[in-house]
Design a protein around this motif. Structure first.
Motif, short mmCIF file in Angstrom:
data_model
loop_
_atom_site.label_atom_id
_atom_site.label_comp_id
_atom_site.label_asym_id
_atom_site.label_seq_id
_atom_site.Cartn_x
_atom_site.Cartn_y
_atom_site.Cartn_z
N LEU A 268 0.83 -1.21 0.00
CA LEU A 268 0.00 0.00 0.00
C LEU A 268 0.86 1.26 0.00
O LEU A 268 0.51 2.26 -0.64
N GLU A 269 1.97 1.23 0.70
CA GLU A 269 2.87 2.38 0.69
C GLU A 269 3.40 2.64 -0.71
O GLU A 269 3.48 3.80 -1.16
N LEU A 270 3.76 1.59 -1.42
CA LEU A 270 4.26 1.74 -2.78
C LEU A 270 3.18 2.23 -3.72
O LEU A 270 3.43 3.03 -4.63
N LEU A 271 1.95 1.76 -3.52
CA LEU A 271 0.84 2.24 -4.33
C LEU A 271 0.60 3.72 -4.09
O LEU A 271 0.32 4.48 -5.04
N TYR A 272 0.69 4.16 -2.85
CA TYR A 272 0.54 5.58 -2.54
C TYR A 272 1.59 6.40 -3.28
O TYR A 272 1.28 7.47 -3.83
N GLN A 273 2.81 5.91 -3.30
CA GLN A 273 3.88 6.61 -4.01
C GLN A 273 3.60 6.69 -5.50
O GLN A 273 4.08 7.60 -6.18
N ARG A 274 2.81 5.77 -6.02
CA ARG A 274 2.43 5.78 -7.44
C ARG A 274 1.21 6.66 -7.70
O ARG A 274 0.71 6.70 -8.83
N GLY A 275 0.72 7.33 -6.69
CA GLY A 275 -0.43 8.22 -6.86
C GLY A 275 -1.76 7.59 -6.53
O GLY A 275 -2.81 8.23 -6.73
N VAL A 276 -1.77 6.37 -6.02
CA VAL A 276 -3.03 5.71 -5.67
C VAL A 276 -3.52 6.22 -4.32
O VAL A 276 -2.79 6.19 -3.33
N ARG A 277 -4.75 6.68 -4.30
CA ARG A 277 -5.35 7.16 -3.05
C ARG A 277 -6.52 6.28 -2.61
O ARG A 277 -6.89 6.30 -1.44
N SER A 278 -7.09 5.51 -3.51
CA SER A 278 -8.20 4.62 -3.15
C SER A 278 -8.03 3.29 -3.86
O SER A 278 -7.64 3.25 -5.03
N ALA A 279 -8.31 2.20 -3.16
CA ALA A 279 -8.14 0.87 -3.71
C ALA A 279 -9.36 0.02 -3.42
O ALA A 279 -9.94 0.09 -2.34
N LEU A 280 -9.74 -0.79 -4.41
CA LEU A 280 -10.86 -1.72 -4.25
C LEU A 280 -10.29 -3.13 -4.20
O LEU A 280 -9.71 -3.62 -5.17
N LEU A 281 -10.44 -3.77 -3.05
CA LEU A 281 -9.96 -5.13 -2.84
C LEU A 281 -11.07 -6.09 -3.23
O LEU A 281 -12.14 -6.09 -2.63
#
Length: 353
Positions: A268-281
């Motif tokens: 999740l930290e890496l996704l945040y660094q990629r600009g991701v703010r919301s994720a659907l699991l």
């Protein structure tokens, strides 16, 4: 045109902000309504896409000189920095706005400071108007920015007795077309869709946002993430079809947890660094259990079909709960019938200990 109160204008600004949901990340959704000195609406705007004009700039362009001496009603504190666009706080000052009404102050240290800048310029500023309502509409972005990892929604579909498939593994379709259409609309509001390699191997899903009536893809597609500790995702899997960007996240690339699987917090930290703010699991039960066990789920959206199986795999497994005192408590925030199915939305309560 009749005059409106700042409170009424804020209600409209919140409605406008919602139109940008799903297309503004890594920026927030923002709405703005401009009132002239008599309280009449002279401009409206919302932030439509990252890199595009901010809500205040859109509203100012519509209002022109009629904004001078008026009030700006904004869902989020006007930005005070120059990024891909200029600082909105200074644009409001230059336009002659004399009062700014803000719902939520900006938690992002890079962009915050607009309120202070406005006050230094002699502009009257009021904050906290319809704050809870505006924050709810921007909850994913606000939560993500405050803690440095995306807001995670776990979505699942199950029968009334909690089964995600029949005993022979068949699962198409547990829920109705109406529920599936609703899921695709939900996909269109997030930055990424996450699934486990088990789901990819069993179901070969596309993990795209589509119009189910004609099969067409939505214009904007979330990043597809396959949590695949040892890199078992086949080269021919549909998640690799080019319809959207895909990241097969392995333990070797992301980092491994003590059990050797992908470290979900680091993911999740890496996704945040990629600009991701919301994720659907989206699955499957083992990955969902791991996210819940780690306290990484912020919202649960469940689609429950009025059907019974009595056997078959459960919708959730591996949460680490061994006794009733360790149960993961949820608070319902919405219950809605979608076709013949029931959609519920709930948020986990803070666990003790």
């Amino acid at each position: 045109m009749a005059s409106v109160s700042p409170d009424e204008a804020m209600r409209r600004a919140i409605e406008l902000a919602s139109r940008g949901l799903g297309s503004t990340s890594p920026n927030p959704v923002v709405g703005c309504v401009l009132l002239d000195p008599a309280g009449e609406v002279v401009g409206e705007g919302f932030h439509a896409y990252a890199g595009g004009p901010h809500a205040e700039i859109v509203a100012l362009a519509q209002a022109g000189d009629r904004a001078r001496g008026g009030t700006a009603v904004v869902t989020l504190e006007p930005c005070n920095h120059t990024g891909r666009t200029g600082p909105c706080a200074q644009a409001l000052v230059r336009a002659g706005i004399t009062r700014v009404v803000v719902a939520v102050t900006d938690p992002n240290p890079v962009a915050s400071g607009g309120v202070d800048s406005l006050r230094d310029a002699g502009v009257e500023v009021q904050t906290g108007v319809r704050e809870a309502e505006a924050a709810a509409g921007n909850i994913a972005w606000l939560t993500a920015v405050r803690r440095g990892r995306p807001y995670v929604i776990w979505k699942y579909a199950a029968t009334l007795d909690g089964r995600s498939a029949a005993a022979d593994g068949t699962s198409m379709w547990i829920t109705s077309e109406a529920a599936r259409i609703d899921v695709h609309a939900l996909r269109g509001t997030v930055d990424t869709i996450i699934a486990g390699v088990g789901t990819v191997l069993a179901d070969d899903p596309r993990l795209t946002a589509r119009n189910l009536r004609d099969g067409s893809l939505a214009i904007r597609q979330p990043l597809r993430v396959v949590v695949d500790s040892s890199g078992r995702t086949p080269a021919g899997a549909r998640v690799r079809d080019g319809a959207a960007r895909t990241w097969v996240a392995t333990a070797a690339e992301v980092g491994a947890a003590p059990d050797g699987r992908v470290d979900l917090t680091r993911l999740l930290e890496l996704l945040y660094q990629r600009g991701v703010r919301s994720a659907l699991l989206e699955g499957g039960p083992t990955l969902a259990g791991a996210f819940l066990a780690a306290g990484l789920v912020d919202r649960v959206v469940g689609y429950v079909a009025p059907k019974l199986l009595g056997a078959g795999p459960p919708a959730l497994a591996g949460t680490g709960v061994q006794t009733i005192s360790d149960v993961i408590d949820l608070t319902f925030t919405d219950l809605t019938q979608v076709g013949p199915d029931l959609r519920f939305t709930a948020v986990p309560r803070q666990r003790k200990g």
